[in-house]
Design an enzyme around this catalytic site. Sequence first.
Site, PDB file in Angstrom:
ATOM      1  N   ASP A  45       0.838  -1.204   0.000  1.00  0.00           N
ATOM      2  CA  ASP A  45       0.000   0.000   0.000  1.00  0.00           C
ATOM      3  C   ASP A  45       0.876   1.258   0.000  1.00  0.00           C
ATOM      4  O   ASP A  45       0.356   2.377  -0.053  1.00  0.00           O
ATOM      5  CB  ASP A  45      -1.018  -0.003   1.147  1.00  0.00           C
ATOM      6  N   GLU A 114      -1.180  -5.298   8.991  1.00  0.00           N
ATOM      7  CA  GLU A 114      -0.298  -4.654   9.973  1.00  0.00           C
ATOM      8  C   GLU A 114      -0.898  -4.738  11.367  1.00  0.00           C
ATOM      9  O   GLU A 114      -2.083  -4.432  11.550  1.00  0.00           O
ATOM     10  CB  GLU A 114      -0.129  -3.167   9.622  1.00  0.00           C
ATOM     11  N   GLU A 181       9.448  -4.045  10.207  1.00  0.00           N
ATOM     12  CA  GLU A 181       9.886  -2.767   9.628  1.00  0.00           C
ATOM     13  C   GLU A 181      10.478  -1.879  10.709  1.00  0.00           C
ATOM     14  O   GLU A 181       9.835  -1.651  11.750  1.00  0.00           O
ATOM     15  CB  GLU A 181       8.698  -2.062   8.933  1.00  0.00           C
TER      16      GLU A 181
END
Length: 266
Positions: A45, A114, A181
Amino acid sequence: MPDVTLTTLQALKQKGEKITMLTCYDATFAKVSSQAGVEVLLIGDSLGMVLQGHDSTLPVSVNDMAYHTASVKRGNRGALIVADLPFMGYATVDQALQNAGALMQAGAHMVKIEGTAWLAESIARLAERGVPVCAHMGLTPQTVNILGGYKVQGRQEAQARQMVADAIALEQAGAAMLLLECVPVDLAGEISRTVKIPVIGIGAGPQTDGQVLVLHDMLGVSLTGRMAKFVKNFMDGQAGIEDAIAAYVKAVKDVSFPAAEHGFSA
Ligand code: KIV
Ligand code: NA
């Protein structure tokens, strides 16, 4: 079936060979990247930022993701295709099932969501119904307004212990893969050794089972003019884009990328 499957990725982790993943949003780059040896193509995204020019990933819709997933599918030559469920696309289990269905029917082989341990229920239901899930942890850009910016996550010890516990919980819930991340190098290594499923890193150091970068970043092109510390420009010294992507694959495989300068300490 793609040439690269979940079984391939598990086997790579087991023999200690690094997994190569790169974002991809269209058919031509899908062909070029998969033929250059990229094993996993991610319709991130991040397309909201690098393609659409938004200042975050929040405006991206399920339709946007399905359009780009279908494009990538047409150009793909054997890579595993992972597509992001966008912001609010998996706020409830029902939404997760419906929207994951749309992306799988557009051509994804796995979806990415997420979050932390709260994802467990959706991951379990999706896996039961045939959708492998990658859980994206650490810096989760869809949560930027809660996090107060794009910052390294897990630097405090309590936060680090919670991240390890969440990773274990999501593996037990049936996650097929994890993505970390902007996590300190040693914490990312600990999580990668703790879970049996493959762990892909971005800004998470060299000890994860694989690496991912945003395509535009590794080609050295940027809308904002700013480049994150963990990015390397693989166009440097290359004659063309195919060569740059091949150099990325080689650097991930021989663990010359990421180097110390691309990582974060606790
Ligand atoms: O959207 C994206 O490109 C991603 C990667 C940065 C992991 O989620
Ligand atoms: Na993303």
